[in-house]
Design an enzyme around this catalytic site. Structure first.
Site, PDB file in Angstrom:
ATOM      1  N   LYS A 162       0.644  -6.105  -3.373  1.00  0.00           N
ATOM      2  CA  LYS A 162       0.460  -5.738  -4.019  1.00  0.00           C
ATOM      3  C   LYS A 162       1.690  -6.545  -5.040  1.00  0.00           C
ATOM      4  CE  LYS A 162      -0.407  -1.545  -6.757  1.00  0.00           C
ATOM      5  NZ  LYS A 162      -0.293   0.472  -6.298  1.00  0.00           N
ATOM      6  N   SER A 182      -3.269   5.677  -5.441  1.00  0.00           N
ATOM      7  CA  SER A 182      -3.743   4.315  -5.505  1.00  0.00           C
ATOM      8  C   SER A 182      -3.732   3.452  -4.135  1.00  0.00           C
ATOM      9  CB  SER A 182      -2.513   3.889  -5.862  1.00  0.00           C
ATOM     10  OG  SER A 182      -2.441   3.959  -7.649  1.00  0.00           O
ATOM     11  N   SER A 234      -4.447   2.117  -8.459  1.00  0.00           N
ATOM     12  CA  SER A 234      -3.627   0.901  -9.333  1.00  0.00           C
ATOM     13  C   SER A 234      -3.882   0.056  -8.307  1.00  0.00           C
ATOM     14  CB  SER A 234      -2.654   1.428  -9.492  1.00  0.00           C
ATOM     15  OG  SER A 234      -2.005   1.430  -8.252  1.00  0.00           O
TER      16      SER A 234
END
Lengths: 493, 101
Positions: free
Chosen positions: A76, A177, A153
């Site tokens: 990420k 997330s 997210s």
């Protein structure tokens, strides 16, 4: 194109050990899949470095005790990667190149895992939709018509694992997330006990709630990855000093007793999800696990989201005060240094996070501290106390990870409805209490996955994995991805 | 609780060093109306005042929290690499617009 990367880490390791595949074959496949990305999953690409490393590894003997040797992965883009642009999904950090690696990246490097790219996210990891980041919308790869989102997210990391660009991807989880997009993407998504996986090098959103975790397509892979990353790190002041023990091998027979929170279940309206959950619980009982329905004051559960949004926004306002374009970031010009900072922040931040910052700032105003900010933290305490007591009695509490399958691109929820307040937001309990918590696939509805959430008490990560392993065996969706979903549907899943 | 109106929100934004479009303040104001209703849900919890504000998931001897203030050579960042991220650098220092004549 090859499709080795639809296999698990363990399966790939065995192929590498037998010499049936080389690291470079795997990395070339990952690169090819990244190049053909249709779902808007990616940020900076690391193809040249990845290939270079793969060719070096091709010449080495594969160590039998290192599952990660030659395995490609994606991280990420709120995890610092030395020499590779890291934006946090925000224009304000466009062009920022960290001069150090996050600890999780260093560990994976030292194990000869190969990072092929960074994955996109909701801006600075705020927002759970997969639509607030600077790259626009992230689509659910199970829907080729792009009508559904993957959720956020950690949106990009969920896509690349579900569509098997790689067998695993790193993410972060402040409210849900990792675990929510894992539900929408038919994945295993894991968040460890707070303090066990170092957060050094993670862009902080809300330090009292942030966790680093990851996506895989099997519980076994998630457990071996935990064993690799579960290390004390003096660079993270919240790194636990407790002695670390391995969770593998897992023993499902150790699962004795789980709790179902009745109010979470009654806030879910989707019949298909409720039926799948009921059938799964029945099979748990058939296998000798005691399942108790436990009541929790629904007022407490309805207060999870408001207390979460206040605490996380307040911390975010403060944590992101360093983003001013001076030392790093996408600096905009101005006549004074104040203008430089204003212009940088004004042009660099997207609308959603500006709104979150204002909310956080409002909560921290002197007049509001007691009535808003401290009250939210009292709610947090009440919730953690309640769930500590439940988790002391049970191996885990279980429930569907979300009240629905993935959301449509323009779909919004009723923010005052019980389904939203409870079933859509209860996963934040895991962040409030720092509990180990995992999502695994529970079922499919019209070709879209939905997940099961399992949460155990702090430092009981092994137990959490064991409940997950047993549940994975019962449910039978291990290894689900976009390339094999049709086979599972044919089997009647 | 401090009254929420467009003016309060604008002042908060200014302190945070950014601004928004008028329509975005409208969106935010509407969002606040919902959030305030959600916040009211916290008042339904019995005996809430008996709980102290919780700042971390758990705090016990298992956090290091503070360490000795020692320079660890191997984790020192490289000055050139760090400065490479600043847009304007002169003589090893980050340059900003001049404040005084």
């Amino acid at each position: 194109m090859n499709n080795y990367l639809n296999l698990s880490i363990v399966e790939l390791h065995n192929l590498l050990l037998k010499g049936e595949v080389k690291p470079s074959t795997l990395v070339l496949e990952a690169i090819e899949k990244c190049k053909n990305d249709e779902f808007n999953a990616l940020e900076a690409l690391n193809f040249d470095e990845a290939l270079k490393k793969a060719y070096e590894l091709d010449k080495k003997e594969v160590p039998s005790d290192n599952y990660f040797f030659g395995i490609p992965y994606i991280a990420k883009d709120n995890l610092s990667t030395k020499g590779l642009e890291t934006t946090g999904g925000s224009n304000i950090l466009k062009g920022y190149v960290p001069s150090f690696d996050a600890t999780v990246i260093s560990i994976l490097n030292s194990l000869d895992a190969i990072m092929v790219a960074k994955s996109t996210l909701d801006e600075l990891a705020m927002g759970g939709s997969g639509r607030s980041g600077h790259k626009g919308l992230q689509y659910n790869p199970f829907d080729k018509t792009k009508m559904h989102l993957i959720g956020g997210s950690s949106s990009g990391s969920a896509i690349v694992t579900a569509a098997s660009y790689v067998p695993f991807a790193l993410g972060s989880d402040t409210g849900d997330s990792i675990r929510k997009p894992a539900s929408y993407g038919g994945l295993v998504g894991y968040k460890p006990t707070y303090g066990l996986i170092s957060r050094f090098g993670l862009f902080p959103f809300s330090v009292s709630l942030d966790h680093i975790g990851y996506f895989t397509r099997s519980v076994e892979d998630a457990a071996i990855l935990f064993d690799a990353l579960n290390k004390y790190d003096e660079n993270d002041y919240t790194s636990s000093l407790k002695e670390r023990t391995k969770v593998c091998p897992l023993d499902e027979k150790e699962v004795k007793k789980v709790a179902v929170i009745s109010e979470v279940i009654s806030s879910i309206k989707d019949e298909k999800i409720l039926n799948s959950f009921k059938n799964y619980v029945q099979e748990l009982e058939n296998r000798g696990v005691k399942v108790d329905y436990v009541n929790v004051d629904s007022n407490l559960l309805k207060a999870i989201y408001p207390s979460y949004i206040i605490i996380s926004s307040a911390e975010a306002t403060s944590n992101n005060a360093n983003l001013d374009g001076v030392k790093f970031g996408n600096r905009k010009e101005g006549k004074t240094y104040q203008e430089v900072m204003f212009n940088t922040r004004n042009e660099g931040f997207g609308e959603l996070i500006k709104r979150r910052f204002i909310l956080g700032s409002y909560a921290l105003m002197k007049e509001n501290q007691e009535e808003v900010y401290l009250k939210a933290k009292r709610v947090r305490h009440a919730i953690v106390d309640t769930f500590n007591k439940i988790l002391d009695e049970y191996d885990a509490f279980i429930a569907p990870a979300a009240p629905s399958v993935a959301r449509k691109v323009n779909e919004d929820s009723d923010a005052l409805d019980d389904t939203y307040l409870i079933a859509d937001n209860y996963l934040a309990i895991g962040n409030f209490g720092g509990y180990p918590s995992i999502t695994i696939p529970l079922g499919l509805k019209e070709g879209l996955p939905f997940g099961l959430s399992i949460t155990s008490k702090i430092f009981a990560d092994k137990k959490c994995f064991e409940v997950a392993k047993l549940s994975e065996d019962i449910i039978g969706l291990k290894g689900l991805s976009t390339s094999n979903i049709d086979e599972f549907i044919k089997e009647g899943k | 609780m401090k009254e929420v109106n467009k003016e309060t929100l604008k002042i908060a934004a200014e302190k945070l060093l950014f601004d928004m479009e008028d329509s975005q303040y409208e969106t935010l104001l509407n969002e606040f109306h919902v959030i305030i209703k959600q916040l009211e849900l916290m008042d339904n919890i019995e005996d809430l005042s008996s709980y102290s504000p919780l700042s971390f998931p758990y705090v016990d001897e298992s956090f290091s929290l503070l360490r000795d203030d020692e320079v660890i050579e191997e984790t020192l960042l490289n000055k050139e690499e760090v400065l490479a991220n600043a847009k304007e650098v002169r003589d090893g220092q980050i340059e900003l617009p001049k404040v005084v004549g």
